[in-house]
Scaffold this motif. Structure first.
Motif, PDB file in Angstrom:
ATOM      1  N   ARG A 126       1.366  -1.122   0.256  1.00  0.00           N
ATOM      2  CA  ARG A 126      -0.191   0.447   0.211  1.00  0.00           C
ATOM      3  C   ARG A 126       0.671   1.212   0.123  1.00  0.00           C
ATOM      4  O   ARG A 126       1.821   0.732   0.398  1.00  0.00           O
TER       5      ARG A 126
ATOM      6  N   HIS B  79      -7.748   7.000   5.393  1.00  0.00           N
ATOM      7  CA  HIS B  79      -7.096   6.750   7.141  1.00  0.00           C
ATOM      8  C   HIS B  79      -8.305   6.945   6.708  1.00  0.00           C
ATOM      9  O   HIS B  79      -9.469   6.598   5.857  1.00  0.00           O
TER      10      HIS B  79
ATOM     11  N   ASN C  53      -2.113  11.425   4.952  1.00  0.00           N
ATOM     12  CA  ASN C  53      -2.544  11.286   6.265  1.00  0.00           C
ATOM     13  C   ASN C  53      -1.333  11.752   6.782  1.00  0.00           C
ATOM     14  O   ASN C  53      -0.362  12.490   6.291  1.00  0.00           O
TER      15      ASN C  53
HETATM   16  N1  CMC Z   1      -2.905   2.333  -0.863  1.00  0.00           N
HETATM   17  C1  CMC Z   1      -4.052   1.703  -1.406  1.00  0.00           C
HETATM   18  N2  CMC Z   1      -5.016   1.593  -1.270  1.00  0.00           N
HETATM   19  C2  CMC Z   1      -5.734   1.959  -0.302  1.00  0.00           C
HETATM   20  C3  CMC Z   1      -4.827   2.240   0.465  1.00  0.00           C
HETATM   21  C4  CMC Z   1      -3.001   2.367   0.756  1.00  0.00           C
HETATM   22  N3  CMC Z   1      -1.634   3.459   1.305  1.00  0.00           N
HETATM   23  N4  CMC Z   1      -5.287   2.944   1.519  1.00  0.00           N
HETATM   24  C5  CMC Z   1      -6.575   2.253   1.646  1.00  0.00           C
HETATM   25  N5  CMC Z   1      -6.692   1.424   0.029  1.00  0.00           N
HETATM   26  C6  CMC Z   1      -7.764   1.199  -0.315  1.00  0.00           C
HETATM   27  C7  CMC Z   1      -8.255  -0.155   0.119  1.00  0.00           C
HETATM   28  O1  CMC Z   1      -7.384  -1.144  -0.598  1.00  0.00           O
HETATM   29  C8  CMC Z   1      -9.443  -0.445  -0.132  1.00  0.00           C
HETATM   30  O2  CMC Z   1      -9.691  -0.332  -1.268  1.00  0.00           O
HETATM   31  P1  CMC Z   1     -11.200  -1.504  -2.026  1.00  0.00           P
HETATM   32  O3  CMC Z   1     -11.788  -1.241  -2.062  1.00  0.00           O
HETATM   33  O4  CMC Z   1     -10.660  -1.281  -3.577  1.00  0.00           O
HETATM   34  O5  CMC Z   1     -11.249  -2.561  -1.484  1.00  0.00           O
HETATM   35  C9  CMC Z   1     -10.304   1.169   0.197  1.00  0.00           C
HETATM   36  O6  CMC Z   1      -8.875   1.547  -0.483  1.00  0.00           O
HETATM   37  C10 CMC Z   1     -10.409   1.373   1.557  1.00  0.00           C
HETATM   38  O7  CMC Z   1      -9.325   1.417   2.311  1.00  0.00           O
HETATM   39  P2  CMC Z   1      -9.426   0.365   3.316  1.00  0.00           P
HETATM   40  O8  CMC Z   1      -8.172  -0.636   4.361  1.00  0.00           O
HETATM   41  O9  CMC Z   1     -10.963  -0.386   3.272  1.00  0.00           O
HETATM   42  O10 CMC Z   1     -10.167   1.298   4.880  1.00  0.00           O
HETATM   43  P3  CMC Z   1      -9.395   1.640   6.237  1.00  0.00           P
HETATM   44  O11 CMC Z   1     -10.348   2.353   6.803  1.00  0.00           O
HETATM   45  O12 CMC Z   1      -9.260   0.001   6.552  1.00  0.00           O
HETATM   46  O13 CMC Z   1      -7.767   1.820   6.482  1.00  0.00           O
HETATM   47  C11 CMC Z   1      -5.493   2.370   6.122  1.00  0.00           C
HETATM   48  C12 CMC Z   1      -7.426   2.437   6.807  1.00  0.00           C
HETATM   49  C13 CMC Z   1      -5.437   3.735   7.160  1.00  0.00           C
HETATM   50  C14 CMC Z   1      -5.675   1.032   7.640  1.00  0.00           C
HETATM   51  C15 CMC Z   1      -4.867   2.413   4.869  1.00  0.00           C
HETATM   52  O14 CMC Z   1      -5.014   2.841   4.473  1.00  0.00           O
HETATM   53  C16 CMC Z   1      -3.583   2.010   4.768  1.00  0.00           C
HETATM   54  O15 CMC Z   1      -3.517   0.732   5.153  1.00  0.00           O
HETATM   55  N6  CMC Z   1      -3.105   2.974   4.706  1.00  0.00           N
HETATM   56  C17 CMC Z   1      -1.393   3.426   4.844  1.00  0.00           C
HETATM   57  C18 CMC Z   1      -1.032   2.938   6.117  1.00  0.00           C
HETATM   58  C19 CMC Z   1      -1.356   4.337   6.662  1.00  0.00           C
HETATM   59  O16 CMC Z   1      -0.907   5.339   5.899  1.00  0.00           O
HETATM   60  N7  CMC Z   1      -1.724   4.641   7.810  1.00  0.00           N
HETATM   61  C20 CMC Z   1      -1.844   5.429   8.769  1.00  0.00           C
HETATM   62  C21 CMC Z   1      -3.095   6.023   9.072  1.00  0.00           C
HETATM   63  S1  CMC Z   1      -2.869   7.601  10.205  1.00  0.00           S
HETATM   64  C22 CMC Z   1      -2.159   8.039  11.416  1.00  0.00           C
HETATM   65  C23 CMC Z   1      -2.264   6.353  11.924  1.00  0.00           C
HETATM   66  O17 CMC Z   1      -3.308   6.067  12.245  1.00  0.00           O
HETATM   67  O18 CMC Z   1      -1.006   5.946  12.260  1.00  0.00           O
END
Ligand code: CMC
Length: 392
Positions: free
Chosen positions: A263, A269, A324
């Motif tokens: 990712r 977020h 983020n």
């Molecule tokens: N790169 C590629 N695709 C992404 C990403 C990413 N960074 N983030 C989300 N997606 C896609 C995901 O694959 C999904 O696609 P689909 O609907 O086709 O299956 C869609 O976007 C929704 O994602 P999700 O995983 O269902 O969303 P979530 O709310 O469960 O996850 C997250 C939130 C922050 C874990 C996720 O966006 C992520 O993994 N980001 C990268 C890691 C990151 O930067 N984390 C820091 C977050 S902010 C500070 C903190 O909390 O520490």
């Protein structure tokens, strides 16, 4: 169980009511105790914000002074704890060291066990003060330099930087601009309502677990790359792109490929469906601090280009994926000289007052029950037991 609602990842469940942090993910608004994050980050000291989170009011001069005195009184850690550092392998993760050391504080400062809420101010100050000493000592041990003890004449952030970077042969000059940059970063991380690590703190605390054990659990939850560990992962990703001759397309394609677990770290977020207001402030601060320190970091340009591409790409636009807080914070930490494997420790230092305020709110709330979610069982129905001798 007719009443069980399936909500994987708790995407739609509120686990508590809270007066601490307001977050509007659609508009990108963040407030601590009613105050806009933009004002707090610009005009406050980190310890003022810590006080605000803990006491639901900004401190007046007198209150700030007594809080500062408490922090000064509790800056050291018990000398016996210093031996712990010697027993970790040289490449031990600073996050695992931090969680172990914070958990161990309970053995050295057990006053919490008697009445957890009565001593909360003292314990909160102990934790907020000692965590930076632990973090800096673990760094010094990892690079084999003598420990630098805290000094009461330095500010909270100045003290941390001095403990990290002073050496007997090369005194560290604590620059006000560097202190200000760190101060801002810590404020921006100080609370973020019911995120994964805060929920872990509340979960452990809900069983009657002590504050140190609860915070230690929060540190472990923060460690993961989808949460606080993302700040380290962002730098690793930007470095990889740099080494790959800025082949952005390759990384964008990997991030979109559903068969690839990769990712784009620092994007997306759970709550924000627009720019993370903390990320905006950090991005604006990047240029200032890099030019004061005369640092030219090629990763900043790579980060800017990557952001530009992402914000114009249908995959990310349609999923509301914006940068983020973790996307630009690492660029500043690098400029300050913080090693990459300490970035998530820095996040923990900032988040600590929020964790403590949330723990306290949970324990004071008469409605609190032990956290105990249900499940949807999808395993075998009842099976006839087969003795060992008869098993095929
Ligand atoms: N790169 C590629 N695709 C992404 C990403 C990413 N960074 N983030 C989300 N997606 C896609 C995901 O694959 C999904 O696609 P689909 O609907 O086709 O299956 C869609 O976007 C929704 O994602 P999700 O995983 O269902 O969303 P979530 O709310 O469960 O996850 C997250 C939130 C922050 C874990 C996720 O966006 C992520 O993994 N980001 C990268 C890691 C990151 O930067 N984390 C820091 C977050 S902010 C500070 C903190 O909390 O520490």
């Amino acid at each position: 169980t007719g009443y069980t609602v399936f909500d994987t990842g708790y995407k739609n469940s509120a686990s508590c009511s809270s007066t601490i942090t307001f977050l509007d993910g659609k508009k990108g608004i963040l407030r601590y105790r009613g105050y806009a994050i933009e004002d707090l980050a610009e005009k406050c000291l980190f310890i003022e914000v810590a006080y605000l989170l803990l006491h639901n009011k900004l401190p007046n001069r007198e209150e700030l002074e007594s809080f500062r005195t408490l922090l000064e009184q509790h800056a050291l850690i018990h000398e016996d704890m210093i031996h712990f550092f010697d027993k970790f392998p040289p490449n031990a993760s600073p996050m695992s060291i931090l969680s172990v050391m914070v958990n161990s504080l309970h053995n050295f400062y057990p006053e919490m066990s008697a009445d957890p809420l009565e001593n909360i101010d003292m314990t909160a100050s102990r934790l907020i003060s000692k965590i930076r000493t632990i973090a800096a000592f673990s760094y010094k041990k990892s690079i084999g330099q003598p420990l630098v003890y805290p000094r009461n004449d330095l500010s909270y952030c100045g003290n941390f930087l001095n403990m990290m970077f002073n050496t007997p042969v090369r005194p560290y000059i604590v620059l006000p601009e560097v202190v200000a940059a760190l101060n801002k970063l810590l404020i921006l991380h100080a609370d973020h309502e019911q995120n994964c690590s805060t929920s872990a703190v509340r979960l452990v605390g809900s069983s009657g677990g002590n504050l140190y054990a609860s915070i230690s659990a929060g540190i472990n939850a923060l460690w993961g790359p989808l949460h606080g560990g993302a700040n380290e992962a962002v730098i690793q990703m930007l470095e990889a792109i740099h080494k790959d001759n800025n082949d952005y397309k390759k990384y964008i394609a990997k991030a979109k490929d559903k068969n690839d677990p990769f990712r784009l770290s620092g994007f997306g977020h759970r709550v924000y469906r627009t720019f993370d207001p903390r990320g905006k402030i950090i991005k604006d601060a990047c240029d200032g601090i890099l030019s004061v320190l005369n640092v030219q970091d090629p990763l900043l340009d790579i980060a800017r280009n990557l952001e530009e591409i992402v914000l114009n790409d249908d995959y990310f636009v349609s999923r509301n994926l914006y940068p983020n807080i973790d996307f630009y914070s690492g660029i500043i930490y690098r400029a300050l000289g913080i090693p990459t494997n300490m970035f998530t420790v820095m996040f923990a230092l900032g988040r600590l007052p929020g964790w403590i305020a949330q723990w306290r709110e949970m324990r004071e709330d008469k409605e609190t029950k032990i956290y105990r979610p249900r499940q949807i069982y999808i395993g075998f129905p009842a099976r006839k037991f087969v003795s060992l001798a008869e098993r095929s």
